[in-house]
Scaffold this motif. Structure first.
Motif, PDB file in Angstrom:
ATOM      1  N   LYS A  33       0.837  -1.210   0.000  1.00 43.68           N
ATOM      2  CA  LYS A  33       0.000   0.000   0.000  1.00 43.68           C
ATOM      3  C   LYS A  33       0.867   1.254   0.000  1.00 43.68           C
ATOM      4  O   LYS A  33       0.618   2.208  -0.742  1.00 43.68           O
ATOM      5  CB  LYS A  33      -0.925  -0.011   1.208  1.00 43.68           C
ATOM      6  CG  LYS A  33      -1.868   1.186   1.266  1.00 43.68           C
ATOM      7  CD  LYS A  33      -2.763   1.138   2.497  1.00 43.68           C
ATOM      8  CE  LYS A  33      -3.672   2.366   2.552  1.00 43.68           C
ATOM      9  NZ  LYS A  33      -4.543   2.354   3.758  1.00 43.68           N
ATOM     10  N   GLY A  71       2.432   1.737  -3.336  1.00 44.81           N
ATOM     11  CA  GLY A  71       1.447   2.290  -4.255  1.00 44.81           C
ATOM     12  C   GLY A  71       1.273   3.781  -4.072  1.00 44.81           C
ATOM     13  O   GLY A  71       1.148   4.538  -5.051  1.00 44.81           O
ATOM     14  N   GLU A  72       1.277   4.228  -2.822  1.00 42.32           N
ATOM     15  CA  GLU A  72       1.133   5.661  -2.552  1.00 42.32           C
ATOM     16  C   GLU A  72       2.330   6.436  -3.098  1.00 42.32           C
ATOM     17  O   GLU A  72       2.175   7.518  -3.681  1.00 42.32           O
ATOM     18  CB  GLU A  72       0.988   5.890  -1.048  1.00 42.32           C
ATOM     19  CG  GLU A  72      -0.333   5.358  -0.481  1.00 42.32           C
ATOM     20  CD  GLU A  72      -0.344   5.343   1.049  1.00 42.32           C
ATOM     21  OE1 GLU A  72       0.720   5.644   1.647  1.00 42.32           O
ATOM     22  OE2 GLU A  72      -1.389   5.015   1.625  1.00 42.32           O
ATOM     23  N   MET A  83       0.256   4.419  -7.783  1.00 47.57           N
ATOM     24  CA  MET A  83      -0.342   3.259  -8.445  1.00 47.57           C
ATOM     25  C   MET A  83      -1.262   2.501  -7.484  1.00 47.57           C
ATOM     26  O   MET A  83      -1.030   2.493  -6.270  1.00 47.57           O
ATOM     27  CB  MET A  83       0.750   2.302  -8.948  1.00 47.57           C
ATOM     28  CG  MET A  83       1.627   2.865 -10.037  1.00 47.57           C
ATOM     29  SD  MET A  83       2.946   1.687 -10.472  1.00 47.57           S
ATOM     30  CE  MET A  83       1.972   0.261 -10.982  1.00 47.57           C
ATOM     31  N   ASN A  84      -2.235   1.863  -8.026  1.00 43.22           N
ATOM     32  CA  ASN A  84      -3.050   0.905  -7.288  1.00 43.22           C
ATOM     33  C   ASN A  84      -2.526  -0.476  -7.645  1.00 43.22           C
ATOM     34  O   ASN A  84      -2.825  -1.012  -8.722  1.00 43.22           O
ATOM     35  CB  ASN A  84      -4.530   1.046  -7.662  1.00 43.22           C
ATOM     36  CG  ASN A  84      -5.402   0.069  -6.887  1.00 43.22           C
ATOM     37  OD1 ASN A  84      -5.062  -0.342  -5.781  1.00 43.22           O
ATOM     38  ND2 ASN A  84      -6.514  -0.331  -7.488  1.00 43.22           N
ATOM     39  N   THR A 136      -2.389  -4.180  -7.713  1.00 44.92           N
ATOM     40  CA  THR A 136      -3.276  -5.326  -7.493  1.00 44.92           C
ATOM     41  C   THR A 136      -2.775  -6.605  -8.152  1.00 44.92           C
ATOM     42  O   THR A 136      -3.423  -7.635  -8.047  1.00 44.92           O
ATOM     43  CB  THR A 136      -4.692  -5.016  -8.033  1.00 44.92           C
ATOM     44  OG1 THR A 136      -4.607  -4.764  -9.451  1.00 44.92           O
ATOM     45  CG2 THR A 136      -5.291  -3.805  -7.342  1.00 44.92           C
ATOM     46  N   GLU A 187       1.896  -5.202 -11.838  1.00 47.54           N
ATOM     47  CA  GLU A 187       1.884  -3.830 -11.318  1.00 47.54           C
ATOM     48  C   GLU A 187       2.928  -3.648 -10.221  1.00 47.54           C
ATOM     49  O   GLU A 187       3.540  -2.577 -10.106  1.00 47.54           O
ATOM     50  CB  GLU A 187       0.483  -3.498 -10.808  1.00 47.54           C
ATOM     51  CG  GLU A 187      -0.541  -3.354 -11.931  1.00 47.54           C
ATOM     52  CD  GLU A 187      -1.968  -3.326 -11.442  1.00 47.54           C
ATOM     53  OE1 GLU A 187      -2.844  -2.933 -12.240  1.00 47.54           O
ATOM     54  OE2 GLU A 187      -2.228  -3.696 -10.267  1.00 47.54           O
TER      55      GLU A 187
END
Length: 468
Positions: free
Chosen positions: A201, A204-205, A209-210, A212, A216
């Motif tokens: 998480k 991603g921040e 990006m998200n 999943t 990614e």
């Protein structure tokens, strides 16, 4: 009988003395792996006293104090800085034949010009003199680096770090290069699903990006490699017990990633497969950037669960492990070499039983594309003492090419650790000098001096690409 810690310390003959004085001692320092705080350098921290500079975070000294019966309150606890120093000083005489005894007195001499032997009787005066000097500008963090002729410092940094202090130093134009090193251990630490979810998480921040999927995750990792490269980073580093001799594939790793992101615990096989896929994919990224990847293998960490709960990791409760290393390491390197995507690589072992195995493994993948592409790294952690350094140098000499070695590093959290480079250089010169005196090498000091200078400085300067 010889006096202690004279200018001829560790140098047994005239050839060794000449090689050290005329060549090794003059070389600047490239510290390509350490754990110094970039924040302390950027803010040019001034230590309040010798305890802050010497005992803060130094688990080598902490282990010795505990072994000597010193209560934890004087080690990492709430006692005053002066009280902690006094307990360390009382411990020092009992560290005879441990490298701490040499390092302690080298550091007192080289940084503070204090020739006295540290013990309970001299502790108070040494504490006062060294602490008073540390409060002055020449002894700030930057001043200490200048004093030791340090040219490059490579810190150890998590992929999600914003590297703001590196950026600040770069913008200021600080003459010592302070460069980040990509340490992605948390990217593949899937043993704890909850902690891993939290880390992904944060990644991603940082990357916007998200995340999943495995694809990614790798895209996010590549964006951080790119960022580290922009900030001058040219190395990665990995702390592993071992690599794993398992069959792995991106498909299996993708399924494991989905499971762990749902909070499902992975099996041991799934964890190992995932780690190997991540390491292979990261290594390909390093190769594309022209980086050097480092693998520190063989530590068994956090053995004392009670102290782990109280103090956390990296507090002095790690030791040498006896993990199987060779077959998995060969498989990993070969996987990358097959597609010609094997980056420059340095292998460090903690178990001395692996010395010759590591020294011969590098020869399997040196392909002529660059001199010393694969390196058998300097004696590490519990081995970075006289006996360990001599054995590492001898193994590399016997089974590889010492002349292409990129030399010593500090691997330290302390700004007072740079005499370790001097320690290594004296040991190196003594071994070569001994060979000359025994008729095993020609008495050609120009040639040998150049070899010494290369190992101490020039090989690293050319190898890592810091000056390009």
């Amino acid at each position: 009988m010889k006096d202690f810690l004279t200018e001829d310390f560790l140098l047994e003959n005239d050839t060794a003395k000449k090689l050290y004085a005329d060549h090794a001692a003059k070389m600047p320092i490239i510290d390509y792996h350490c754990h110094l705080s970039p924040k302390d350098i950027a803010e040019d921290r001034v230590f309040k006293n010798i305890t802050e500079a010497w005992l803060e975070g130094d688990h080598y000294k902490w282990r010795a104090m505990r072994t000597n019966g010193v209560d934890e309150e004087y080690v990492t606890g709430g006692k005053s800085d002066e009280e902690k120093f006094m307990k360390w000083a009382e411990t020092v005489p009992d560290t005879l034949r441990n490298p701490l005894y040499h390092w302690t007195h080298l550091e007192l001499q080289r940084y503070f010009d204090i020739p006295d032997i540290l013990n309970g009787e001299t502790a108070k005066s040494i504490y006062q003199e060294s602490s008073e000097k540390l409060k002055s500008t020449p002894f700030s963090c930057r001043g200490l680096l200048r004093k030791m002729k340090v040219e490059v410092v490579c810190t150890t940094d998590d992929p999600i770090d914003d590297l703001k202090y590196h950026q600040q130093l770069r913008q200021e134009g600080f003459e010592v290069k302070i460069l980040p090193t990509f340490r992605p251990d948390k990217l593949y630490a899937v043993e704890d699903a909850t902690a891993y979810q939290a880390y992904v998480k944060k990644l991603g921040e940082v990357t916007g990006m998200n995340i999943t999927s495995l694809a990614e995750l790798l895209q996010a990792a590549k964006s951080r490699v790119d960022y580290f490269h922009e900030m001058g980073g040219r190395l990665s580093d990995h702390g592993l017990e071992q690599l794993y001799d398992v069959d792995f594939s991106s498909k299996l790793a993708a399924a494991s990633f989905e499971k762990v992101m749902k909070g499902t615990a992975l099996s041991t096989a799934e964890v190992q497969q995932f780690k190997m896929v991540l390491l292979v994919e990261l290594s390909k990224m390093y190769h594309a950037k022209g980086w050097t990847q480092q693998y520190h293998l063989g530590a068994i960490r956090n053995n004392n669960s009670r102290m782990m709960r109280i103090l956390g990791p990296d507090t002095g409760f790690d030791s040498i492990g006896d993990f199987s290393q060779v077959r998995a390491l060969s498989k990993f390197l070969n996987e990358l070499d097959t597609s010609d995507q094997l980056a420059k690589t340095i292998l460090y072992n903690l178990n001395p039983a692996d010395n010759e195995a590591m020294a011969t493994m590098i020869g399997n993948f040196n392909d002529g594309s660059i001199a010393g592409k694969l390196q058998y790294g300097s004696a590490w952690w519990f081995l970075d003492q006289k006996d360990g350094m001599e054995k590492q140098i001898n193994a590399l000499s016997n089974m590889g090419m010492l002349s292409r070695f990129v030399g010593m590093l500090t691997d330290s959290r302390s700004f007072l650790s740079y005499p370790r480079h001097e320690y290594f250089r004296r040991i190196l010169c003594n071994l070569i000098g001994r060979d000359v005196e025994n008729g095993e090498l020609p008495n050609d000091l120009n040639w040998l001096g150049k070899q010494v200078e290369n190992i101490c400085y020039y090989n690293a300067r050319g190898y890592f690409g810091f000056y390009e």
